[in-house]
Design a protein around this motif. Structure first.
Motif, short mmCIF file in Angstrom:
data_model
loop_
_atom_site.label_atom_id
_atom_site.label_comp_id
_atom_site.label_asym_id
_atom_site.label_seq_id
_atom_site.Cartn_x
_atom_site.Cartn_y
_atom_site.Cartn_z
N GLN A 431 17.01 -26.63 -5.62
CA GLN A 431 18.27 -27.20 -5.15
C GLN A 431 18.99 -27.93 -6.27
N GLY A 432 18.22 -28.61 -7.11
CA GLY A 432 18.78 -29.56 -8.05
C GLY A 432 19.72 -28.98 -9.08
N LYS A 433 19.50 -27.71 -9.50
CA LYS A 433 20.32 -27.17 -10.58
C LYS A 433 21.14 -25.96 -10.16
N MET A 434 21.32 -25.78 -8.86
CA MET A 434 22.16 -24.65 -8.39
C MET A 434 23.57 -24.73 -8.94
N LYS A 435 24.08 -25.94 -9.09
CA LYS A 435 25.46 -26.11 -9.53
C LYS A 435 25.69 -25.62 -10.95
N TYR A 436 24.59 -25.42 -11.72
CA TYR A 436 24.75 -24.96 -13.09
C TYR A 436 24.61 -23.45 -13.23
N MET A 437 24.30 -22.76 -12.14
CA MET A 437 24.13 -21.31 -12.22
C MET A 437 25.43 -20.60 -12.62
N LEU A 438 26.55 -21.05 -12.08
CA LEU A 438 27.83 -20.40 -12.40
C LEU A 438 28.20 -20.57 -13.86
N PRO A 439 28.23 -21.80 -14.40
CA PRO A 439 28.60 -21.91 -15.81
C PRO A 439 27.60 -21.23 -16.75
N GLU A 440 26.35 -21.13 -16.36
CA GLU A 440 25.37 -20.48 -17.24
C GLU A 440 25.48 -18.96 -17.20
N HIS A 441 25.66 -18.39 -16.00
CA HIS A 441 25.58 -16.93 -15.85
C HIS A 441 26.93 -16.25 -15.69
N GLY A 442 27.94 -16.98 -15.20
CA GLY A 442 29.22 -16.36 -14.90
C GLY A 442 29.24 -15.77 -13.51
N GLU A 443 30.42 -15.64 -12.94
CA GLU A 443 30.56 -15.19 -11.56
C GLU A 443 30.04 -13.77 -11.35
N GLU A 444 30.27 -12.89 -12.31
CA GLU A 444 29.85 -11.50 -12.13
C GLU A 444 28.33 -11.39 -12.02
N ALA A 445 27.62 -12.06 -12.93
CA ALA A 445 26.16 -12.02 -12.89
C ALA A 445 25.62 -12.72 -11.65
N LEU A 446 26.27 -13.83 -11.28
CA LEU A 446 25.82 -14.56 -10.10
C LEU A 446 25.99 -13.71 -8.84
N GLU A 447 27.06 -12.93 -8.78
CA GLU A 447 27.28 -12.07 -7.62
C GLU A 447 26.23 -10.97 -7.55
N ILE A 448 25.78 -10.50 -8.69
CA ILE A 448 24.70 -9.51 -8.68
C ILE A 448 23.43 -10.14 -8.10
N MET A 449 23.15 -11.39 -8.48
CA MET A 449 21.99 -12.09 -7.90
C MET A 449 22.14 -12.22 -6.39
N ARG A 450 23.34 -12.57 -5.95
CA ARG A 450 23.58 -12.68 -4.50
C ARG A 450 23.38 -11.32 -3.82
N SER A 451 23.83 -10.27 -4.48
CA SER A 451 23.69 -8.93 -3.91
C SER A 451 22.23 -8.54 -3.76
N ILE A 452 21.41 -8.90 -4.75
CA ILE A 452 19.97 -8.63 -4.66
C ILE A 452 19.37 -9.40 -3.50
N LYS A 453 19.75 -10.68 -3.39
CA LYS A 453 19.25 -11.51 -2.29
C LYS A 453 19.66 -10.91 -0.94
N ARG A 454 20.91 -10.52 -0.79
CA ARG A 454 21.38 -9.95 0.48
C ARG A 454 20.66 -8.65 0.81
N ALA A 455 20.45 -7.83 -0.21
CA ALA A 455 19.82 -6.53 0.02
C ALA A 455 18.36 -6.68 0.41
N MET A 456 17.66 -7.59 -0.24
CA MET A 456 16.22 -7.74 0.01
C MET A 456 15.91 -8.67 1.18
N ASP A 457 16.81 -9.61 1.43
CA ASP A 457 16.59 -10.61 2.49
C ASP A 457 17.87 -10.76 3.29
N PRO A 458 18.27 -9.73 4.04
CA PRO A 458 19.58 -9.75 4.72
C PRO A 458 19.71 -10.87 5.75
#
Length: 470
Positions: A431-458
């Motif tokens: 929980q503590g460092k979620m806010k830094y995921m966007l500046p570190e990875h960028g929106e495009e990469a973060l959306e791919i992570m979300r897509s993996i999460k949605r696909a594997m754990d809908p």
């Protein structure tokens, strides 16, 4: 039927209670709902609030884990895996309630393949116990995050520790996993072969996923032969900058140091008092060399020459096992040693990692922040791979003090990212460092992570509210 109506007619809490009743019928005494036990299984090691699950299930086998996941999937209730509770970023909190699966009873060492230098363990096996079992066979598992963490938790957070500079991190030392998926099925991610080009690398997908994609129930690990000779050393320096520059020179010159840890002068003072050491209260490197008797001496001599050029030394060596144990235990107890520095305050441990060439610059700028902001924040670090930690002492009940601490942590992460580094080298996101995921990875990469999460754990039941928000 009730399950079909659960989504539309029952609240999340009511669904969770329905899961608990079902699990009590299936698993009986393994299900605990007492408040004290539930709070023990929520975050207790940082400033983040304690958010307990609705029940804790003490799983004893893979089938128990499957039963919990299937019940949670049927009712769309969160399920959170628990190892040893040593994580630092709220990984085991249950912000939406649900069921915590305590894996500590799944603690069998299933196989040790001496000739292949690997072993198969359940997730509740702790690193210290594993090495105790391996010692008589002349083998060891090198990853050492300090706490006696569980192997399952170490894999889930992609941990590293003091030996990572030579032996790599968890992602480098896990050969295969068995995982219970969000539907309750069991998959095996790879074989015991040391290399493969067959398909997607599912093993590394789950290593570091923090239980958001599935629950690890079996781990196959690389092992190593116990070195012929081991020597530890303590080397003082006139400044943190000199110590860091020596680390950079050591790594760039190819000395295969096994451990190289930085303690600033504040941490050395705290460790002296807590561990009954008698070190000079100045920036210090703790080192360890592995190899043959000859190679260990060569490594130590080459390091000593580099340190002397930057005003460091002389080094004091610890060759006897009990001396080395005392030294490294003092390093591992750094978190506890700093508590007396500010009585009543809470210790908040945070870490970043930067390319080794930027290490000295990053540490020095961080030291300036600490001094200018009037903070108590000793620095320690696995500096051989550019990773360092600060243990910030914070009065979490004082809004002004807490705000200053959060500003400091924000500046620390932003500095690391600006230098081509990461917001966390080994503590993980939670929980503590979620806010830094966007500046570190960028929106495009973060959306791919979300897509993996949605696909594997809908249904978003696997440790929701961690790493990425769905």
């Amino acid at each position: 039927m009730v399950v079909a109506a659960a989504k539309s007619e029952l609240t999340l809490l009511e669904r969770s209670f329905a899961v608990i009743e079902r699990l009590k019928a299936e698993l009986d005494h393994k299900v605990v709902t007492g408040l004290a036990v539930r709070e023990q299984h929520a975050n207790v090691t940082t400033y983040l609030p304690n958010e307990p699950p609705d029940a804790v299930v003490f799983a004893e086998c893979t089938q128990d884990v499957q039963a919990v996941v299937r019940a949670c999937a049927d009712y769309e209730v969160p399920v959170i895996a628990w190892g040893a509770g040593t994580s630092l970023e709220g990984h085991v909190n249950a912000p939406f309630g649900g069921i915590c699966v305590d894996l500590s009873r799944m603690n069998r060492i299933l196989a040790v393949n001496t000739e292949d230098l690997d072993c198969v363990v359940e997730p509740g096996v702790t690193r210290k116990r594993l090495n105790e079992e391996l010692r008589d066979q002349g083998l060891f598992f090198p990853l050492d995050p300090g706490a006696d963490a569980s192997i399952g938790g170490m894999a889930s957070t992609r941990c590293s520790g003091t030996n990572a500079v030579r032996y790599g991190t968890m992602k480098d030392n896990v050969l295969s996993l068995k995982v219970v998926t969000p539907t309750g099925e069991v998959i095996t991610t790879a074989t015991r072969a040391r290399k493969s080009s067959a398909g997607y690398d599912l093993t590394r997908l789950y290593v570091g996923a923090e239980g958001t994609l599935g629950i690890i129930v079996e781990i196959t690990l690389k092992l190593y032969g116990i070195p012929e000779a081991v020597s530890a050393a303590v080397c003082p320096f006139p400044s943190v900058e000199a110590a860091c520059n020596t680390v950079i020179a050591t790594i760039q010159s190819g000395i295969p140091v096994a451990r190289i840890e930085l303690l600033d002068e504040v941490q050395v003072k705290a460790s002296n008092a807590y561990a009954k050491l008698a070190l000079a209260e100045t920036p210090t490197l703790f080192l360890e060399f592995h190899g043959t008797e000859t190679s260990v001496h060569e490594q130590a001599d080459r390091f000593g020459e580099l340190a002397a050029e930057l005003g460091g030394g002389p080094s004091v060596f610890a060759v006897k096992p009990e001396e080395r144990t005392k030294l490294w235990q003092a390093r591992h107890d750094a978190y506890w040693s700093v508590l007396p520095l500010r009585p009543g305050a809470k210790a908040v441990a945070t870490d970043v990692c930067v390319p080794i060439s930027r290490l000295a610059e990053c540490v020095m700028e961080t030291k300036r922040d600490i001094e200018e902001m009037g903070l108590v924040a000793p620095i320690v670090g696995h500096v051989g791979d550019g990773n360092f930690h600060t243990t910030l002492m914070v009065d979490v009940d004082d809004p002004e003090d807490f705000a200053k601490a959060k500003l400091y942590m924000k500046r620390l992460v932003e500095r690391a990212l600006a230098m081509g580094g990461t917001s966390t080298g080994e503590h993980g996101i939670g929980q503590g460092k979620m806010k830094y995921m966007l500046p570190e990875h960028g929106e495009e990469a973060l959306e791919i992570m979300r897509s993996i999460k949605r696909a594997m754990d809908p249904k978003n039941i696997m440790n929701p509210g961690k790493i990425v928000a769905i």
